[in-house]
Design a protein around this motif. Structure first.
Motif, mmCIF file in Angstrom:
data_model
loop_
_atom_site.group_PDB
_atom_site.id
_atom_site.type_symbol
_atom_site.label_atom_id
_atom_site.label_comp_id
_atom_site.label_asym_id
_atom_site.label_seq_id
_atom_site.Cartn_x
_atom_site.Cartn_y
_atom_site.Cartn_z
ATOM 1 N N TYR A 123 0.842 -1.194 0.000
ATOM 2 C CA TYR A 123 0.000 0.000 0.000
ATOM 3 C C TYR A 123 0.883 1.253 0.000
ATOM 4 O O TYR A 123 0.666 2.174 -0.792
ATOM 5 C CB TYR A 123 -0.948 -0.035 1.193
ATOM 6 C CG TYR A 123 -1.801 1.205 1.283
ATOM 7 C CD1 TYR A 123 -2.831 1.415 0.379
ATOM 8 C CD2 TYR A 123 -1.553 2.167 2.256
ATOM 9 C CE1 TYR A 123 -3.604 2.560 0.433
ATOM 10 C CE2 TYR A 123 -2.323 3.310 2.327
ATOM 11 C CZ TYR A 123 -3.343 3.501 1.412
ATOM 12 O OH TYR A 123 -4.093 4.634 1.468
ATOM 13 N N GLU A 124 1.877 1.255 0.890
ATOM 14 C CA GLU A 124 2.752 2.440 0.976
ATOM 15 C C GLU A 124 3.593 2.617 -0.290
ATOM 16 O O GLU A 124 3.910 3.744 -0.681
ATOM 17 C CB GLU A 124 3.673 2.326 2.192
ATOM 18 C CG GLU A 124 2.934 2.655 3.470
ATOM 19 C CD GLU A 124 3.452 1.913 4.664
ATOM 20 O OE1 GLU A 124 4.682 1.739 4.751
ATOM 21 O OE2 GLU A 124 2.619 1.488 5.485
ATOM 22 N N VAL A 125 3.952 1.521 -0.913
ATOM 23 C CA VAL A 125 4.799 1.586 -2.114
ATOM 24 C C VAL A 125 4.077 2.306 -3.258
ATOM 25 O O VAL A 125 4.693 3.012 -4.058
ATOM 26 C CB VAL A 125 5.241 0.159 -2.559
ATOM 27 C CG1 VAL A 125 6.102 0.220 -3.800
ATOM 28 C CG2 VAL A 125 5.988 -0.530 -1.436
ATOM 29 N N ILE A 126 2.746 2.150 -3.303
ATOM 30 C CA ILE A 126 1.943 2.792 -4.364
ATOM 31 C C ILE A 126 2.209 4.295 -4.415
ATOM 32 O O ILE A 126 2.224 4.897 -5.489
ATOM 33 C CB ILE A 126 0.436 2.519 -4.107
ATOM 34 C CG1 ILE A 126 0.113 1.061 -4.419
ATOM 35 C CG2 ILE A 126 -0.450 3.475 -4.909
ATOM 36 C CD1 ILE A 126 -1.295 0.639 -4.048
ATOM 37 N N ASP B 60 5.688 -5.636 -9.779
ATOM 38 C CA ASP B 60 6.226 -4.269 -9.854
ATOM 39 C C ASP B 60 6.328 -3.675 -8.441
ATOM 40 O O ASP B 60 7.364 -3.123 -8.056
ATOM 41 C CB ASP B 60 5.304 -3.420 -10.742
ATOM 42 C CG ASP B 60 5.739 -1.959 -10.816
ATOM 43 O OD1 ASP B 60 6.719 -1.680 -11.523
ATOM 44 O OD2 ASP B 60 5.111 -1.109 -10.167
ATOM 45 N N LEU B 61 5.270 -3.815 -7.646
ATOM 46 C CA LEU B 61 5.272 -3.252 -6.290
ATOM 47 C C LEU B 61 6.217 -4.036 -5.377
ATOM 48 O O LEU B 61 6.898 -3.455 -4.524
ATOM 49 C CB LEU B 61 3.853 -3.233 -5.709
ATOM 50 C CG LEU B 61 2.849 -2.305 -6.407
ATOM 51 C CD1 LEU B 61 1.469 -2.427 -5.767
ATOM 52 C CD2 LEU B 61 3.304 -0.850 -6.359
ATOM 53 N N PHE B 62 6.250 -5.336 -5.555
ATOM 54 C CA PHE B 62 7.165 -6.167 -4.752
ATOM 55 C C PHE B 62 8.615 -5.729 -4.989
ATOM 56 O O PHE B 62 9.382 -5.523 -4.044
ATOM 57 C CB PHE B 62 6.985 -7.645 -5.110
ATOM 58 C CG PHE B 62 8.042 -8.549 -4.518
ATOM 59 C CD1 PHE B 62 8.074 -8.794 -3.158
ATOM 60 C CD2 PHE B 62 9.010 -9.138 -5.321
ATOM 61 C CE1 PHE B 62 9.052 -9.614 -2.597
ATOM 62 C CE2 PHE B 62 9.987 -9.957 -4.778
ATOM 63 C CZ PHE B 62 10.015 -10.196 -3.411
ATOM 64 N N ALA C 140 -5.531 -1.226 -1.766
ATOM 65 C CA ALA C 140 -6.116 -0.241 -0.852
ATOM 66 C C ALA C 140 -7.233 -0.901 -0.034
ATOM 67 O O ALA C 140 -7.321 -0.701 1.178
ATOM 68 C CB ALA C 140 -6.649 0.947 -1.638
ATOM 69 N N ALA C 141 -8.069 -1.694 -0.690
ATOM 70 C CA ALA C 141 -9.155 -2.376 0.023
ATOM 71 C C ALA C 141 -8.570 -3.247 1.141
ATOM 72 O O ALA C 141 -9.041 -3.211 2.286
ATOM 73 C CB ALA C 141 -9.980 -3.217 -0.945
ATOM 74 N N ARG C 142 -7.526 -3.995 0.823
ATOM 75 C CA ARG C 142 -6.896 -4.857 1.824
ATOM 76 C C ARG C 142 -6.325 -4.027 2.966
ATOM 77 O O ARG C 142 -6.455 -4.352 4.139
ATOM 78 C CB ARG C 142 -5.789 -5.718 1.181
ATOM 79 C CG ARG C 142 -5.324 -6.811 2.128
ATOM 80 C CD ARG C 142 -4.203 -7.696 1.583
ATOM 81 N NE ARG C 142 -4.406 -8.126 0.219
ATOM 82 C CZ ARG C 142 -3.685 -7.696 -0.804
ATOM 83 N NH1 ARG C 142 -2.700 -6.835 -0.611
ATOM 84 N NH2 ARG C 142 -3.922 -8.128 -2.019
#
Ligand SMILES: Cc1cc2nc3c(=O)[nH]c(=O)nc-3n(C[C@H](O)[C@H](O)[C@H](O)COP(=O)(O)O)c2cc1C
Length: 251
Positions: A7-10, A92-94, A218-220
């Motif tokens: 979430y923070e990485v976004i 990508d986020l990982f 975001a939902a998670r």
């Protein structure tokens, strides 16, 4: 796995186009392979494969030199492009959360010898490796994106739609539009003219999958459920210039 950090990485990720060309440690490569093998699809039942190749094994227009390239191939079934975008954005986020750089390459393809070994259609290539430039953005204002008002008429759900707004897309076209009410977000993709469609239609559908993964993350993060369904009424009532992809049900 480290999914909760995503979430923070976004809010800080960006495309990395300069890499140290030295291959990553084998241990790190294995970690990425393991993660890639466990990503979740948007639609169950579409066969996909993820393969990692080295520098020199992928090339094409607007390509980038990187030590590694990840290739996603897929069975051509309804929704396969959006499904592939949803899957690859997890990687990508990982990578970004792991201190590594990545960049989607929409027109890059594996070289012939590699392509011959692939059973399914190549959907996308993602360059990755140790970054040779600053990895993260410091502030959301550094994202070049449309405003929320340009991509939705929903006034609630900002906590879900803001992450979707920040999603990367091919040529930063941001082809998404969201409508809905208190429980649902209907997702639409921009229609392109015939000439543009030759290149963009496939890429745009992939982009929508990326934005959907940001929405799901975001939902998670807010301990809410995320389900993706089809709704006849939303399908037959698209905003002008857009077509329907599906509906997110937030529970
Ligand atoms: C499907 C897709 C294809 C892309 N293809 C390329 C490409 O071929 N070459 C490139 O340099 N960047 C490519 N990009 C990166 C976009 O230009 C980039 O995501 C967009 O400008 C937003 O910038 P950001 O990722 O730094 O936030 C692609 C992105 C996506 C999602």
């Amino acid at each position: 796995m480290i999914q909760s950090n995503f979430y923070e990485v976004i809010f800080k990720r960006k495309s990395i186009r300069k890499y140290e060309l030295k291959p990553l440690d084998i241990k790190v490569q294995h970690e990425i392979e393991e993660f890639a093998g466990a990503v979740k699809p948007l639609y169950e039942g579409i066969k996909t494969e993820i393969r990692i190749v080295s520098q020199g094994e992928a090339s094409g227009l607007l390509s980038i030199k990187a030590p590694h390239y990840l290739i996603i191939t897929s069975e051509k079934r309804e929704g396969y492009l959006t499904n592939a975008g949803y899957m690859l954005q997890q990687i990508d986020l990982f990578l970004s959360s792991r201190g590594l750089g990545s960049c989607y390459l929409g027109l890059t393809r594996p070289i012939k010898v590699i392509k011959k070994e692939l059973e399914l259609e190549v959907v996308m290539v993602l360059a990755f490796g140790n970054p040779a430039e600053v990895l993260h953005r410091v502030h959301v204002s550094e994202f070049k994106r449309k405003s929320l008002q340009e991509i939705t008429n929903i006034t609630a759900y900002e906590q879900f739609l803001e992450p979707a707004r920040l999603a990367p897309s091919a040529t930063n076209s941001q082809p998404w539009y969201f409508t809905g009410d208190n429980e649902k977000i209907h997702v639409y993709c921009v229609k392109t003219n015939l000439l543009k469609a030759l290149v963009y239609e496939k890429l745009n559908k992939f982009d929508i999958g990326i934005a959907l993964y940001h929405l799901a993350t975001a939902a998670r993060n807010f301990h809410r459920g995320f389900e993706f369904v089809k709704e006849k009424s939303a399908e037959s009532n698209p905003p002008k210039g857009y077509y329907y992809i599906g509906t997110v049900v937030i529970s």
